[in-house]
Design a protein around this motif. Structure first.
Motif, PDB file in Angstrom:
ATOM      1  N   PHE A  13       0.831  -1.201   0.000  1.00  0.00           N
ATOM      2  CA  PHE A  13       0.000   0.000   0.000  1.00  0.00           C
ATOM      3  C   PHE A  13       0.869   1.256   0.000  1.00  0.00           C
ATOM      4  CE2 PHE A  13      -2.609   3.024   2.737  1.00  0.00           C
ATOM      5  CZ  PHE A  13      -3.399   3.459   1.677  1.00  0.00           C
ATOM      6  N   LEU A  14       1.999   1.195   0.713  1.00  0.00           N
ATOM      7  CA  LEU A  14       2.887   2.341   0.857  1.00  0.00           C
ATOM      8  C   LEU A  14       4.288   2.009   0.357  1.00  0.00           C
ATOM      9  CD1 LEU A  14       1.916   3.309   4.516  1.00  0.00           C
ATOM     10  CD2 LEU A  14       1.101   4.411   2.416  1.00  0.00           C
ATOM     11  N   ASN A  57      -5.416   1.102  -2.028  1.00  0.00           N
ATOM     12  CA  ASN A  57      -4.877   1.468  -3.339  1.00  0.00           C
ATOM     13  C   ASN A  57      -3.725   2.453  -3.189  1.00  0.00           C
ATOM     14  OD1 ASN A  57      -6.366   0.224  -5.636  1.00  0.00           O
ATOM     15  ND2 ASN A  57      -8.127   1.066  -4.558  1.00  0.00           N
ATOM     16  N   VAL A  58      -2.666   2.237  -3.969  1.00  0.00           N
ATOM     17  CA  VAL A  58      -1.546   3.172  -3.997  1.00  0.00           C
ATOM     18  C   VAL A  58      -2.079   4.550  -4.370  1.00  0.00           C
ATOM     19  CG1 VAL A  58       0.671   3.670  -5.062  1.00  0.00           C
ATOM     20  CG2 VAL A  58      -0.001   1.293  -4.654  1.00  0.00           C
ATOM     21  N   LEU A  64       3.533   4.496  -7.103  1.00  0.00           N
ATOM     22  CA  LEU A  64       3.569   3.194  -7.761  1.00  0.00           C
ATOM     23  C   LEU A  64       4.923   2.972  -8.432  1.00  0.00           C
ATOM     24  CD1 LEU A  64       1.960   0.625  -8.589  1.00  0.00           C
ATOM     25  CD2 LEU A  64       1.314   1.859 -10.678  1.00  0.00           C
ATOM     26  N   GLN A  65       5.390   3.983  -9.142  1.00  0.00           N
ATOM     27  CA  GLN A  65       6.700   3.876  -9.792  1.00  0.00           C
ATOM     28  C   GLN A  65       7.812   3.606  -8.772  1.00  0.00           C
ATOM     29  OE1 GLN A  65       6.390   7.750 -11.813  1.00  0.00           O
ATOM     30  NE2 GLN A  65       6.782   6.675 -13.744  1.00  0.00           N
ATOM     31  N   GLY A  66       7.755   4.342  -7.653  1.00  0.00           N
ATOM     32  CA  GLY A  66       8.782   4.191  -6.629  1.00  0.00           C
ATOM     33  C   GLY A  66       8.754   2.816  -5.977  1.00  0.00           C
ATOM     34  N   MET A  67       7.535   2.297  -5.720  1.00  0.00           N
ATOM     35  CA  MET A  67       7.398   0.981  -5.111  1.00  0.00           C
ATOM     36  C   MET A  67       7.969  -0.104  -6.003  1.00  0.00           C
ATOM     37  SD  MET A  67       3.556   1.578  -3.651  1.00  0.00           S
ATOM     38  CE  MET A  67       3.198  -0.123  -3.337  1.00  0.00           C
TER      39      MET A  67
END
Length: 342
Positions: A13-14, A57-58, A64-67
Motif C-alpha cells: 500500500f505504501l 490502493n496506492v 507506484l513507480q517508486g514501489m
C-alpha cells in the motif's frame, strides 16, 4: 519430492513498506492503483479492483513507480490488481491505456485479473506479460484451470473454500499451472467470487438475518432431536460469523493477526506443489503485514527444512497463541488438517 519453492506473496500500500517486507521474507508483491481519471469517468461506486480509492490502493502514480523500482532493486516482482468480476466496454477502452502505462512507465511485472475477457485483451495489448487469475474468478475445478491456462494465465489464485484434497487433484491434472493459496488474514463467509457488493457501507454478509425453519410439507412439525440439531447448528453458525466480524480484528497475544489462517497447512500445500502463499490485506497496517510475513516465513522455513507435520502444527499454534480458536476450526482456511489429527 515437490519441485516448487513456496513463495510468500504480500500486499503493498505504501512505498515505505517495500524494504521492511522484503527483509522479513516477502518474495512477491501485489497492489492496487485506482487513478483519479477512473473516478471522473465511472464514479467512486465502481472500482477498478474491488477497493475504493482510499482503501488499499496506492495513492499516486509516482508512488507506484517508486514501489516497483524499490522492489526490483531486490529482484522482487510486483503484480497489479484488476480483479473486478466484469468491466463495461467503455471501461475496457480505458484499461488499455492504463495497462500500457503501468507496464511501460511504472514497470509492473503483471496483473491479477478475474474477467476472462480482460485477460484476452491484455494478452493482445502486452503479449508477454504475466497474468495471475484472481480468486474472484472462483476457480474451483481442474477444467476451469485448463480454461484459464488456454487464455494464457500463468497462475491461479485459488478461492478460500478449496480443500487440500481439491488442491492436490487440481495440481495433478494441471502440473504446468502455478497455484497460489490463501495463508493469512482476511476471510469471507461466502464465496467472494460471487459477491458483487463492496464493504464501503459494511459487510451485509455478516448480518445475522432473521429466519425460521419449515418442514418440507409432508409433515407439520420437527422432532425434538431435529429441533435440537437445528438450534445447535444455528448457534454454531452465529458464533462463526461473530468470529470473522469481531475476534478477527484483534491481534493475538504475540501481536500476530488473529484472523483466518492456513499456517498448519503449509506442509500439505508444499507437498501439493503449490507455488505461492497469499498474505491478504492491501489496506492492513504495515505492522500487521510485517508480522504476517514473519510468521509465514518461520513456518515455511520449517517445512523447507524437513520438519515433521506435528512439529510444524505445534509451532504455528504456539506462535499465534490461539489454541482455543484453532481447536474450533472457525478461523481455518484448511480445517481438515486439524480435524484429521483428532
Amino acid at each position: 519430492m515437490p519441485k516448487k519453492y513456496l513463495k510468500i506473496n504480500v500486499p503493498l500500500f505504501l512505498k515505505e513498506e517495500v524494504y521492511p517486507l522484503i527483509e522479513e521474507g516477502a518474495d512477491e508483491f501485489y497492489c492496487g492503483f485506482l487513478p483519479s481519471e477512473w473516478h471522473g469517468k465511472f464514479s467512486r461506486v465502481v472500482s477498478i479492483n474491488r477497493r475504493n480509492y482510499a482503501q488499499g490502493n496506492v495513492q499516486s502514480f509516482q508512488d507506484l513507480q517508486g514501489m516497483v523500482r524499490d522492489a526490483h532493486t531486490r529482484k522482487v516482482p510486483v503484480h497489479l490488481t484488476l480483479n473486478a468480476q466484469t468491466y463495461t466496454c467503455e471501461q475496457l477502452v480505458f484499461l488499455k491505456d492504463y495497462c500500457l502505462k503501468v507496464v511501460e512507465k511504472a514497470g509492473i511485472d503483471g496483473f491479477v485479473v478475474s474477467d476472462p475477457g480482460l485477460i484476452v485483451l491484455i494478452r493482445e495489448w502486452i503479449p508477454d506479460i504475466s497474468i495471475h487469475v484472481s480468486n474472484l474468478a472462483a476457480v474451483h475445478n481442474s477444467m476451469a484451470i485448463k480454461f484459464f491456462g488456454q487464455l494464457g494465465a500463468k497462475r491461479i489464485i485459488l478461492p478460500r473454500q478449496v480443500t487440500i484434497t481439491e488442491v492436490v487433484e487440481m495440481q495433478n491434472v494441471n502440473p504446468e499451472m502455478e497455484l497460489e493459496a490463501f495463508i493469512l488474514n482476511d476471510g469471507c463467509v461466502l464465496e467472494e467470487g460471487n459477491c458483487c457488493t463492496t464493504h464501503d457501507r459494511g459487510a451485509f454478509c455478516m448480518t445475522e438475518w432473521r429466519y425460521q425453519f419449515k418442514t418440507n410439507g409432508k409433515r407439520n412439525h420437527f422432532s425434538d432431536k431435529e429441533k435440537e440439531n437445528l438450534k445447535s447448528n444455528q448457534e454454531a453458525y452465529s458464533h462463526w460469523i461473530r468470529c470473522h466480524e469481531d475476534i478477527g480484528r484483534f491481534p493475538t497475544p504475540m501481536g500476530y493477526s488473529m484472523g483466518p489462517c492456513g499456517l498448519c497447512a503449509i506442509l500439505a500445500l508444499y507437498q501439493a506443489n503449490v507455488t505461492a502463499l497469499k498474505v491478504v490485506g492491501r489496506e492492513s497496517t504495515t505492522d500487521r503485514k510485517i508480522k504476517s510475513v514473519r510468521i509465514t516465513r518461520i513456518i515455511r522455513d520449517l517445512v523447507l527444512g524437513g520438519a515433521t507435520e506435528d512439529s510444524i502444527i505445534k509451532a504455528a499454534i504456539d506462535l499465534r497463541m490461539t489454541h482455543d480458536v484453532c481447536k474450533s476450526g472457525y478461523f481455518c482456511y484448511y480445517p481438515s488438517i486439524i480435524r484429521n489429527r483428532k
